[in-house]
Design an enzyme around this catalytic site. Structure first.
Site, PDB file in Angstrom:
ATOM      1  N   CYS A  48       0.850  -1.189   0.000  1.00 57.97           N
ATOM      2  CA  CYS A  48       0.000   0.000   0.000  1.00 57.97           C
ATOM      3  C   CYS A  48       0.889   1.243   0.000  1.00 57.97           C
ATOM      4  CB  CYS A  48      -0.887  -0.016   1.245  1.00 57.97           C
ATOM      5  SG  CYS A  48      -1.929   1.459   1.416  1.00 57.97           S
ATOM      6  N   CYS A  51       0.503   3.146   3.596  1.00 58.66           N
ATOM      7  CA  CYS A  51       1.007   2.625   4.877  1.00 58.66           C
ATOM      8  C   CYS A  51       2.061   1.526   4.733  1.00 58.66           C
ATOM      9  CB  CYS A  51      -0.149   2.121   5.731  1.00 58.66           C
ATOM     10  SG  CYS A  51      -0.935   0.625   5.079  1.00 58.66           S
ATOM     11  N   CYS A  97      -7.419  -1.211   1.701  1.00 56.06           N
ATOM     12  CA  CYS A  97      -6.337  -1.710   2.543  1.00 56.06           C
ATOM     13  C   CYS A  97      -6.897  -1.887   3.952  1.00 56.06           C
ATOM     14  CB  CYS A  97      -5.179  -0.705   2.556  1.00 56.06           C
ATOM     15  SG  CYS A  97      -3.871  -1.107   3.723  1.00 56.06           S
ATOM     16  N   CYS A 100      -5.040   0.748   6.577  1.00 59.22           N
ATOM     17  CA  CYS A 100      -5.249   2.206   6.593  1.00 59.22           C
ATOM     18  C   CYS A 100      -6.529   2.643   5.885  1.00 59.22           C
ATOM     19  CB  CYS A 100      -4.052   2.928   5.991  1.00 59.22           C
ATOM     20  SG  CYS A 100      -3.882   2.713   4.198  1.00 59.22           S
ATOM     21  N   CYS A 120      -9.003  -5.832  -9.261  1.00 60.22           N
ATOM     22  CA  CYS A 120      -8.650  -4.816 -10.233  1.00 60.22           C
ATOM     23  C   CYS A 120      -8.215  -3.581  -9.428  1.00 60.22           C
ATOM     24  CB  CYS A 120      -9.865  -4.532 -11.106  1.00 60.22           C
ATOM     25  SG  CYS A 120      -9.529  -3.502 -12.520  1.00 60.22           S
TER      26      CYS A 120
END
Length: 137
Positions: A48, A51, A97, A100, A120
């Site tokens: 991510c 984070c 995510c 976060c 996707c």
């Protein structure tokens, strides 16, 4: 995963580029075929961008032809959360995510075996750690 990482909107705006903020924090979508990762097949772990939590691995990546990086599964089922998205007059499943709550993209039921799922994902939400080993199942 631990409790979701929380920051103020002002903190996110400082940490992210304008495009990363628009997509990750405001639920936007990058244009298809605009990400360096949409057709990248280099080995590595995709984290991510907000984070650095591990999300997807290149071993689970496939070419969907959609214009966005696509994966048939995350590195761990707890790495992402799924949410109903009825925006744009469609019924879709949004992926965020788990650490976060960054908007990553959507998951569809038209992926390859073994899961039949297509995550996707907006490439602007990811950063690749090259040559990282795949997480053990």
């Amino acid at each position: 995963m631990s409790d979701p990482l929380e920051r103020t909107e002002a903190e996110w705006q400082v940490l992210l580029t304008d495009e990363q903020y628009r997509v990750c924090r405001q639920g936007g979508t990058e244009p298809p075929f605009s990400s360096a990762y949409h057709d990248d097949h280099s080995p590595g772990l995709y984290r991510c961008v907000c984070c650095r939590a591990p999300l997807f691995h290149s071993e689970h990546k496939f070419d969907s032809g959609s214009g966005w990086p696509s994966y048939w599964q995350p590195v761990d089922s707890a790495a992402v959360t799924e949410h109903t998205d009825q925006s744009l007059g469609m019924h879709r499943t949004e992926v965020r995510c788990a650490n976060c709550a960054a908007h990553l993209g959507h998951v569809f039921p038209d992926g390859p075996p073994p899961t039949g799922r297509r995550f996707c994902i907006n490439g602007v939400c990811l950063e690749r750690e090259e040559n990282a080993p795949a997480p053990s199942a």
